[in-house]
Write a protein that holds these residues in place. Structure first.
Motif, PDB file in Angstrom:
ATOM      1  N   MET A   1       0.762  -1.092  -0.103  1.00 53.65           N
ATOM      2  CA  MET A   1      -0.215   0.002   0.064  1.00 53.65           C
ATOM      3  C   MET A   1       0.783   1.319   0.182  1.00 53.65           C
ATOM      4  O   MET A   1       2.119   1.216   0.409  1.00 53.65           O
ATOM      5  CB  MET A   1      -0.811  -0.113   1.178  1.00 53.65           C
ATOM      6  N   SER A   2       0.412   2.204  -0.306  1.00 53.13           N
ATOM      7  CA  SER A   2       1.115   3.535  -0.093  1.00 53.13           C
ATOM      8  C   SER A   2       0.745   4.136   1.311  1.00 53.13           C
ATOM      9  O   SER A   2      -0.344   4.102   1.725  1.00 53.13           O
ATOM     10  CB  SER A   2       0.441   4.739  -1.166  1.00 53.13           C
TER      11      SER A   2
ATOM     12  N   GLY B   1       2.548   9.063  -5.076  1.00 58.30           N
ATOM     13  CA  GLY B   1       1.708   8.139  -5.068  1.00 58.30           C
ATOM     14  C   GLY B   1       1.550   7.208  -6.192  1.00 58.30           C
ATOM     15  O   GLY B   1       1.623   6.111  -6.423  1.00 58.30           O
ATOM     16  N   ARG B   2       2.084   7.854  -7.449  1.00 58.23           N
ATOM     17  CA  ARG B   2       1.892   7.188  -8.729  1.00 58.23           C
ATOM     18  C   ARG B   2       3.242   5.823  -8.896  1.00 58.23           C
ATOM     19  O   ARG B   2       2.919   4.844  -9.092  1.00 58.23           O
ATOM     20  CB  ARG B   2       2.332   7.983 -10.030  1.00 58.23           C
ATOM     21  N   ALA B   3       4.209   6.412  -8.200  1.00 58.97           N
ATOM     22  CA  ALA B   3       5.412   5.334  -8.045  1.00 58.97           C
ATOM     23  C   ALA B   3       5.028   4.182  -6.906  1.00 58.97           C
ATOM     24  O   ALA B   3       5.302   3.030  -7.299  1.00 58.97           O
ATOM     25  CB  ALA B   3       6.621   6.005  -7.636  1.00 58.97           C
ATOM     26  N   ALA B   4       4.460   4.530  -5.788  1.00 60.10           N
ATOM     27  CA  ALA B   4       3.840   3.681  -5.115  1.00 60.10           C
ATOM     28  C   ALA B   4       2.880   2.867  -5.493  1.00 60.10           C
ATOM     29  O   ALA B   4       2.776   1.575  -5.514  1.00 60.10           O
ATOM     30  CB  ALA B   4       3.385   4.244  -3.808  1.00 60.10           C
TER      31      ALA B   4
ATOM     32  N   ALA C   1      -0.589   8.183  -0.584  1.00 58.58           N
ATOM     33  CA  ALA C   1      -0.128   9.689  -1.252  1.00 58.58           C
ATOM     34  C   ALA C   1      -1.167   9.850  -2.638  1.00 58.58           C
ATOM     35  O   ALA C   1      -1.516   9.143  -3.321  1.00 58.58           O
ATOM     36  CB  ALA C   1       1.288   9.372  -1.671  1.00 58.58           C
ATOM     37  N   ALA C   2      -1.158  11.380  -2.961  1.00 62.10           N
ATOM     38  CA  ALA C   2      -1.711  11.903  -3.889  1.00 62.10           C
ATOM     39  C   ALA C   2      -1.491  11.200  -5.330  1.00 62.10           C
ATOM     40  O   ALA C   2      -0.120  10.726  -5.262  1.00 62.10           O
ATOM     41  CB  ALA C   2      -1.630  13.332  -4.067  1.00 62.10           C
ATOM     42  N   GLY C   3      -2.348  10.616  -6.021  1.00 61.76           N
ATOM     43  CA  GLY C   3      -2.033   9.929  -7.438  1.00 61.76           C
ATOM     44  C   GLY C   3      -2.183   8.135  -7.466  1.00 61.76           C
ATOM     45  O   GLY C   3      -2.122   7.782  -8.286  1.00 61.76           O
TER      46      GLY C   3
END
Ligand SMILES: Cc1ncc(COP(=O)(O)O)c(C=O)c1O
Length: 452
Positions: free
Chosen positions: A196-197, A208-211, A246-248
């Motif tokens: 999860m992030s 967020g996107r990388a997570a 995280a956002a994203g």
């Protein structure tokens, strides 16, 4: 029908005050708790052994005459407040009319009205249908059944720190062993977990996107996208510690599921119905799930749950494949219609944002004074602090427990949560008066001062 004629001693007319006339728990509660021990299975836990005889607004009135401030809402259920007039009136009328037919035997309007309302309120403007159930776990199980039938695939993707319920499949989908899974296996198969992030606990900062790509990589390499029927995610972790990804993160997972024909299921059981300052937590990032599982806040305390989703997915299941004796019981549906009316009439999303801003302000202040607060997080009226050691990182569940216990002793009902048990979470009814919330946080401040 007048409210006065239908309401008993509870509801918003109860004095909105903290009032302690005995120790907490008081003698009558202790007596009743002894009886509870004798008759109720030990496996059913108790946060605070205080017996309640009335509740409303932001207070719980116990059998000893103490009035406690409620920062739990029965675990995110009574957002509209206990015995909200809109709920009481509709339920009373429904009980007097009829209590059960079984919707699968002979239908009634309340069930259909709830489904129509859910189509209107859940994210996305596409054609939607719903099926109603009794509990959150049942809704999650049925979302998986629908996703499997729609896709013809079997694998289910879930995340670290997730909580989805206590039935066999949802235990498999839940992350934490104690107390939810210990000794209860074997669990359902074909459930696969990805990271999860969790911004506060990332070893290195990751957006967020990388997570999301990290999680997607696990699903692709270990399961195969084409084997996944669905990915089930809480848009903000509930029992796992009120972690806001995280956002994203959510939009990226959503984008990937769509590209691979994987059903995106949002478990909004704890986050739904105005709790986070919008109707649903997915709304904050404009994420439109294929299926949404709801329960808890939907019906002001009555057992009701739903799966709402794209009409063509919901209709994939053969006739008779969904349902249950009590699912969408007419009294629970009346309660839901009353609760949703109250949410709209009193703009409870705005109330959640206002209460959340007040709580976050107080918690940020406490975090400056107390280094044991590692993180202040949440959204709307779903906020939490993570309690850590002097290194700013190591979870301190014992400290979190003693802070919570101090609040209980002073008449403030708080809850803990988190994979490490070190998160203090705050879930006031959205009908909570501001002054009462301030008083609860004065007690919390004292708890940080006086507990080691
Ligand atoms: C996110 C989430 N999913 C599922 C459930 C299970 O709901 P229930 O206890 O109604 O079965 C819960 C309950 O806490 C929850 O928070």
């Amino acid at each position: 029908m007048t409210h006065a004629a239908t309401r008993g001693a509870g509801g918003p007319a109860l004095p909105q005050e903290r009032r302690l006339v005995t120790e907490i728990p008081g003698p009558r509660s202790l007596e009743k708790f002894a009886r509870r021990r004798e008759h109720v299975a030990a496996g059913v836990g108790t946060t605070l052994p205080v017996f309640i005889e009335a509740a409303g607004g932001g207070v719980l009135l116990d059998v000893d005459g103490n009035s406690l401030i409620d920062l739990a809402s029965g675990i995110a259920v009574t957002g509209v407040g206990n015995s909200a007039p809109e709920v009481v009136d509709r339920v009373t009328a429904q009980v007097a009319a009829f209590t059960h037919t079984c919707f699968m035997v002979t239908p009634y309007d309340g069930y259909v009205d709830v489904c129509a309302k859910l189509a209107e309120l859940t994210p996305g403007g596409h054609a939607k249908k719903s099926a109603l159930f009794n509990s959150g776990a049942e809704a999650v199980e049925n979302a998986v059944k629908i996703a499997r039938t729609h896709t013809g695939r079997t694998a289910v993707g879930v995340f670290d720190h997730a909580y989805h319920g206590r039935t066999n499949l949802t235990m498999a989908m839940t992350s934490k062993n104690m107390p939810y899974k210990q000794g209860f296996g074997p669990f359902a198969g074909e459930v696969y977990r990805a990271p999860m992030s969790y911004p506060f606990r990332e070893p290195v900062e990751i957006d967020g996107r990388a997570a999301a790509d990290r999680a997607i990589d696990v699903f692709e390499k270990q399961v195969g996208a084409s084997n996944l029927a669905c990915v089930v995610i809480e848009p903000i972790l509930g029992e796992g510690g009120f972690v806001v990804p995280a956002a994203g993160f959510l939009p990226r997972i959503r984008e990937w599921t769509e590209a691979h024909g994987i059903v995106f299921v949002a478990d909004e059981i704890q986050t739904g119905f105005c709790r986070t300052g919008d109707w649903f937590a997915c709304d904050h990032e404009g994420v439109v799930p294929d299926l949404v599982a709801t329960a808890k806040g939907i019906a002001g305390g009555f057992p009701l749950a739903a799966v709402t989703g794209r009409a063509e997915m919901m209709d994939a299941v053969h006739v008779g494949g969904l349902g249950g004796t009590y699912g969408g019981n007419p009294v629970a549906c009346a309660a839901a219609l009353g609760a949703m009316e109250a949410m709209q009439n009193h703009d409870l999303s705005a109330a959640a944002r206002r209460l959340g801003a007040g709580m976050t302000h107080r918690l940020d202040g406490l975090a400056k004074a107390h280094s044991c607060i590692g993180d202040v997080r949440g959204r709307g009226a779903m906020v939490a602090v993570e309690i850590v050691g002097t290194d700013g990182h190591t979870p301190e569940p014992v400290r979190a427990g003693s802070i919570s216990a101090f609040c209980h002793s002073q008449g403030v009902v708080t809850l803990t949560c988190g994979t490490y048990g070190n998160v203090l979470r705050f879930l006031p009814p959205l009908a909570m008066p501001d002054a009462l919330l301030e008083e609860a946080f004065d007690v919390l401040a004292e708890a940080f001062e006086t507990t080691a």
